[in-house]
Scaffold this active site. Structure first.
Site, PDB file in Angstrom:
ATOM      1  CB  ALA A 201      42.358  37.526  44.144  1.00  0.00           C
ATOM      2  CB  THR A 253      29.963  36.503  54.847  1.00  0.00           C
ATOM      3  OG1 THR A 253      31.249  35.938  55.140  1.00  0.00           O
ATOM      4  CG2 THR A 253      29.543  36.099  53.441  1.00  0.00           C
ATOM      5  CE1 TYR A 461      39.133  32.130  33.967  1.00  0.00           C
ATOM      6  CE2 TYR A 461      41.335  31.864  34.898  1.00  0.00           C
ATOM      7  CZ  TYR A 461      40.139  32.550  34.819  1.00  0.00           C
ATOM      8  OH  TYR A 461      39.952  33.673  35.585  1.00  0.00           O
TER       9      TYR A 461
END
Length: 541
Positions: A201, A253, A461
């Protein structure tokens, strides 16, 4: 929390009896305020009116939730550990999704697909070890759950999975210590530390504090093969490839992140907002590039294009005094009439400085001096502060849009500086073209902003939304448009993702993003750490 929308149940944008938009609740600075410009902006931008409403399913119908497929042997042994668990329909549905458009749209219509069969709530690292050991023993599938803010389909249960699926909710493992890490993603109210690490992040103050990979000192992760952790907390090591970089971005995962040691900083003694208005987006981007080149970026600097500037203006709360209204009018006159800025081309950067007061003031002057060289005018603290105030409420606006046949989403990329203008122009144009080509009857909103800067480039963005009245399958149309936009991003030299991650939504491009050999390396790690695919979310690979 809402079960079929963003955030708290008491907080939302609504139209009151007078037809005015307001934001409910008491949790945010915008709460309880009237937003007089929002209704007209919605009508003028999308053709969305109060007469056309698409009501959401008000409550979850438990009978619509598929019954759980439980592995009884796993359940019996889990009981002996004392770890809390639930097979309640509401608990399971709440952890079956993130916040992609298709996920929320389906919930609003009461459509429930494959959901976890059980939710477990470990309280500590040893609880997670027990759960993973039992999952391996009884061959059940685990999907770690942090805050549920994923926008990559990472939390969706694979419909083809026949094993019992367990949502491993880490929310009971969080500690509040009152320190400042400086890591502030827009979802920070609801997202989790483990989720930040698992998705690599980034936060809006990364210019001072760094991204998550810059803040992490040590990680502990429970995998089917055992626990992965480094032997010490040294600030840097030269011990082969950094195992942290196999964990960061692994998206659930490989295992469950149970402990993270992070850098902390003193809470800044002084904070100051600011804003700069530029004649056009091109000069704004040039200014941000120069700020990055001189390595003097404030804690946060965000550049909005013209469409997003107008959107932000529409979200301005009602002013309480005639004098404030007069000053706003005076500023507008000065910028557009006296300085000659075209209101349909100008753009605005919002700024946030923090740290030692004296240094902040010096830093502020340096940034404004650079801005002036690119035609920028200081536009005041209030505009900057309002821009950051909206950060934590903007996600609530999508729910209001869907109430009136408007669907929308944001997605991001990172791109070298010499491609920023091209990628912004081409992706926005592609969105408009694709919407028209797919039969969208109203002009879409297609807008962007530069949100983070680096020596070598920036994070961009994109936001797009459209009125879906007249479309038989609006989510399919939306997904086609987003897919085309992502193809355009990659064709223009952008990355697959800057910080949202890959999940299932973007994994078709992973081979292109990291090469065939790179994919083979990742698959080899997965095959060794989790040979029976206990962590079977099917993200990334």
């Amino acid at each position: 929390m809402k079960w079929n929308g963003w955030g708290y149940s008491d907080s939302k944008f609504v139209y009151n009896k007078k037809g005015q938009a307001e934001f409910t609740g008491k949790r945010y600075k915008l709460s309880g305020m009237i937003i007089p410009g929002l209704k007209d902006w919605m009508e003028n931008t999308f053709g969305a009116t109060l007469q056309h409403k698409a009501a959401a399913t008000p409550a979850l119908n438990s009978s619509a939730v598929p019954p759980p497929t439980l592995n009884e042997a796993f359940v019996e042994e889990l009981k002996s550990t004392g770890v809390p668990f639930s097979a309640d329909a509401e608990d399971r549905v709440f952890r079956a999704h993130g916040h992609c458009l298709h996920e929320i749209f389906a919930l609003r219509e009461g459509k429930i697909g494959r959901v976890p069969d059980m939710v477990v709530w470990p309280n500590c690292h040893s609880d997670v070890v027990k759960i993973v050991e039992l999952a391996c023993k009884h061959n059940v599938c685990l999907i770690p759950y942090g805050g549920g803010t994923s926008v990559s389909s990472a939390l969706e249960c694979p419909p083809e999975e026949t094993r019992s699926i367990i949502s491993l909710d880490t929310s009971q493992m969080l500690n509040e210590s009152g320190y400042c890490t400086g890591h502030e993603p827009d979802s920070m109210e609801f997202s989790s530390l483990g989720g930040w690490v698992a998705t690599r992040a980034s936060g809006m103050k990364k210019n001072i504090y760094g991204n998550i990979e810059d803040l992490v000192i040590r990680i502990k992760m429970v995998t089917p093969q055992g626990v992965i952790e480094k032997s010490c907390q040294g600030p840097r090591m030269s011990t082969g490839p950094d195992i942290h970089h196999f964990i960061m971005g692994s998206e659930g995962t490989l295992g469950v992140i149970t402990e993270v040691t992070m850098k902390i900083r003193p809470v800044p003694e002084y904070q100051k907002y600011g804003s700069v208005v530029f004649p056009n987006f091109e000069q704004g981007v040039a200014c941000l590039r120069e700020v990055a080149r001189q390595r003097c970026a404030p804690a946060s600097i965000r550049l909005m294009d013209n469409e997003q500037f107008k959107f932000g203006h529409a979200l301005k709360p009602q002013v309480s005094s005639i004098f404030t209204s007069f000053l706003d009018g005076l500023k507008k006159f000065y910028i557009t009439k006296f300085k000659g800025f075209d209101p349909n081309r100008l753009c605005v950067a919002t700024l946030l400085f923090e740290g030692n007061r004296e240094k902040v003031l010096q830093h502020e002057k340096q940034v404004y001096d650079i801005a002036a060289k690119f035609g920028g005018l200081a536009a005041g603290e209030d505009n900057g502060q309002r821009g950051y105030m909206l950060t934590f409420v903007i996600a609530y606006l999508r729910d209001l849009g869907m109430d009136y046949f408007v669907i929308g989403e944001s997605f991001e990329t990172s791109v070298p500086w010499d491609r920023v203008l091209d990628i912004c122009r081409n992706v926005k144009a592609r969105i408009i073209h694709e919407c028209k080509d797919k039969g969208v009857q109203f002009p879409p909103l297609s807008t962007c902003r530069v949100t983070q800067t680096y020596d070598a480039g920036a994070c961009v963005y994109f936001y797009f939304a459209f009125n879906y009245r007249g479309l038989s399958d609006p989510v399919h149309v939306y997904e086609q448009v987003e897919h085309a936009a992502r193809e355009e991003i990659l064709a223009n030299g952008g990355s697959l993702s800057h910080h949202h991650g890959v999940g299932k939504l973007r994994k078709e491009w992973m081979r292109e993003a990291v090469s065939s050999v790179g994919m083979g390396m990742l698959q080899s790690v997965k095959d060794y750490v989790d040979p029976n695919n206990i962590f079977g979310s099917r993200n990334l690979l």
